[in-house]
Scaffold this motif. Structure first.
Motif, PDB file in Angstrom:
ATOM      1  N   ALA A  90       5.211  56.493  47.676  1.00  0.00           N
ATOM      2  CA  ALA A  90       3.914  55.823  47.752  1.00  0.00           C
ATOM      3  C   ALA A  90       3.000  56.405  46.697  1.00  0.00           C
ATOM      4  CB  ALA A  90       3.301  55.998  49.144  1.00  0.00           C
ATOM      5  N   THR A 141      -5.174  50.273  48.783  1.00  0.00           N
ATOM      6  CA  THR A 141      -5.120  50.842  47.432  1.00  0.00           C
ATOM      7  C   THR A 141      -3.768  51.448  47.073  1.00  0.00           C
ATOM      8  OG1 THR A 141      -5.883  53.046  48.152  1.00  0.00           O
ATOM      9  CG2 THR A 141      -7.577  51.406  47.598  1.00  0.00           C
ATOM     10  N   TRP A 142      -2.787  51.321  47.948  1.00  0.00           N
ATOM     11  CA  TRP A 142      -1.502  51.981  47.729  1.00  0.00           C
ATOM     12  C   TRP A 142      -0.454  51.033  47.155  1.00  0.00           C
ATOM     13  CZ3 TRP A 142      -0.623  57.166  48.630  1.00  0.00           C
ATOM     14  CH2 TRP A 142      -1.634  57.858  49.316  1.00  0.00           C
ATOM     15  N   ASN A 185      -1.183  56.118  45.228  1.00  0.00           N
ATOM     16  CA  ASN A 185      -2.531  55.631  45.493  1.00  0.00           C
ATOM     17  C   ASN A 185      -3.237  55.318  44.186  1.00  0.00           C
ATOM     18  OD1 ASN A 185      -5.050  55.021  46.499  1.00  0.00           O
ATOM     19  ND2 ASN A 185      -5.225  56.877  47.735  1.00  0.00           N
ATOM     20  N   GLN A 227       4.044  62.076  47.410  1.00  0.00           N
ATOM     21  CA  GLN A 227       4.455  61.388  46.194  1.00  0.00           C
ATOM     22  C   GLN A 227       5.130  62.380  45.263  1.00  0.00           C
ATOM     23  OE1 GLN A 227       1.632  58.808  43.977  1.00  0.00           O
ATOM     24  NE2 GLN A 227       2.149  60.071  42.248  1.00  0.00           N
ATOM     25  N   TYR A 276       3.704  50.846  47.537  1.00  0.00           N
ATOM     26  CA  TYR A 276       4.864  51.399  48.223  1.00  0.00           C
ATOM     27  C   TYR A 276       6.136  50.931  47.536  1.00  0.00           C
ATOM     28  CZ  TYR A 276       2.037  52.584  52.403  1.00  0.00           C
ATOM     29  OH  TYR A 276       1.124  53.105  53.282  1.00  0.00           O
TER      30      TYR A 276
END
Length: 394
Positions: A153, A138-139, A155, A24, A141
């Motif tokens: 991405a 929990t992500w 989290n 990220q 994108y």
């Protein structure tokens, strides 16, 4: 040196659904890839706009539909998220483990991107050339809308079931007990609000009007108003009952609905109550308590919503008074779709078309178990089912 090169290579690998991490950012999205505001090149929020019309814009009034199945495409797993549209493409998440892009005219799959099998209620949104979607529990994108390639991405560390919302270069994500604002270009956190406690994952999406974002989290009873850019809390309103519906903005009012059937309008600037209505007040004595699991839509100063017990109600947006009610006798878990004087709503195994002015039935079509709202385009309505199908109805 060899070790350093290997680490650099791993840093830029896209995250797979089973990964416990993701780089990220992988890519900083150019400004030209993101359309500004609500326009015809995207679907930036749940229900398309703050009115939740779920109707992709066109020139003039869309033609009336007649309830005929045009085509059907299976996604490989049950579908709980809603289809969204952009530039002739349908984007839809499936518990088969993929986000799919389908040709809106034919239903042919253009591309698919693996996002894990947990995708449930998290509907994607589209802005310009970018798709934002909750994935892999929990992500969040960011994907290239033209080919499905991952751009970045992030989290959230909490389960995501609600669609994200894009506005002014920011993606706001509701997770179990948090609202997080991400930079749309990089996925980096701009601000985050967290409520202490554990409970049902949030199903309501953030709603943005101007520079204010309205949020209802988890199984809590409070709707919040935050400054979109800074996350500063502007007000909080306690409805006294669990909030499930995505807040709806109607003029200077924010409309909220509760688990036990309360509908309330609060002032969008101050959070003070303007009116309230309880759908159980009109029920015959002895009837079981009704509630709201879906979200609201509005048109011509009327608010529309369905209930657990299958009541479709139309409420005067200015006064909160009931205009009409129609019973379809099947749970309504999605949001109604409105175009002209036609209201499209799903209940149980069936898609219904009602007259928006009176609730009079026009036609119905059995498609399968429908848990989300349809999306409307020129001459057709797209509906997703738990059987895993995307249906185009004309």
């Amino acid at each position: 040196m060899l070790l350093g090169m290997c680490c650099l290579f791993l840093l830029f690998l896209p995250a797979n659904p089973g990964d416990t991490f993701a780089s990220q950012p992988v890519f900083s999205i150019p400004a030209s890839w993101l359309a500004a505001g609500l326009d015809t090149s995207g679907w930036p929020t749940s229900g398309y706009n703050t009115e939740h019309s779920a109707a992709y814009p066109s020139q003039g009034t869309l033609p009336a539909l007649h309830g005929h199945l045009l085509w059907q495409q299976n996604t490989g797993g049950p579908v709980f998220s809603s289809p969204v549209l952009s530039n002739g493409t349908i984007y839809i998440g499936s518990t088969g483990g993929n986000l799919l892009a389908l040709d809106a005219q034919t239903g042919v799959v253009r591309w698919r991107h693996a996002i894990g099998q947990f995708l449930n209620d998290s509907t994607p949104v589209v802005v310009g050339r970018v798709v934002f979607v909750g994935a892999n529990r929990t992500w969040v994108y960011a994907l290239d809308a033209t080919n499905g390639h991952q751009l970045w991405a992030a989290n959230m560390q909490e389960i995501i079931k609600a669609a994200p919302t894009y506005a002014n270069g920011i993606v706001v994500v509701n997770s179990s007990n948090s609202a997080t604002a991400l930079d749309a270009h990089t996925g980096l956190v701009r601000w985050k609000f967290h409520e202490i406690g554990f409970g049902w994952p949030t199903t309501a999406s953030p709603t943005v009007q101007g520079q204010i974002v309205y949020v209802a989290l988890g199984d809590k009873t409070i709707v919040f108003a935050f400054n979109l850019q800074t996350g500063q809390k502007i007000w909080a309103y306690n409805a006294g009952d669990r909030l499930i519906s995505t807040p709806l903005v109607v003029g200077q009012q924010v409309i909220i609905g509760t688990w036990k059937g309360k509908i309330e309008a609060v002032n969008a600037a101050s959070g003070t109550q303007i009116w309230h209505y309880n759908i159980n007040e009109a029920l015959p004595r002895g009837m079981s308590i009704d509630g709201i699991a879906g979200s609201f839509a509005t048109s011509n100063d009327t608010i529309f919503v369905g209930t657990f017990n299958g009541n479709i109600v139309a409420i005067d947006a200015a006064t909160g008074r009931l205009r009409w009610a129609h019973l379809i006798d099947a749970p309504v878990l999605g949001t109604p779709v409105i175009e002209g004087n036609t209201l499209y709503v799903s209940g149980g195994q069936t898609l219904y078309a009602l007259a928006a002015s009176s609730g009079k039935p026009l036609w119905h079509l059995a498609l399968g178990d429908i848990r989300s709202e349809p999306a409307l385009s020129i001459g057709r309505l797209y509906v997703a089912t738990v059987q895993g199908d995307i249906d185009a109805v004309e």
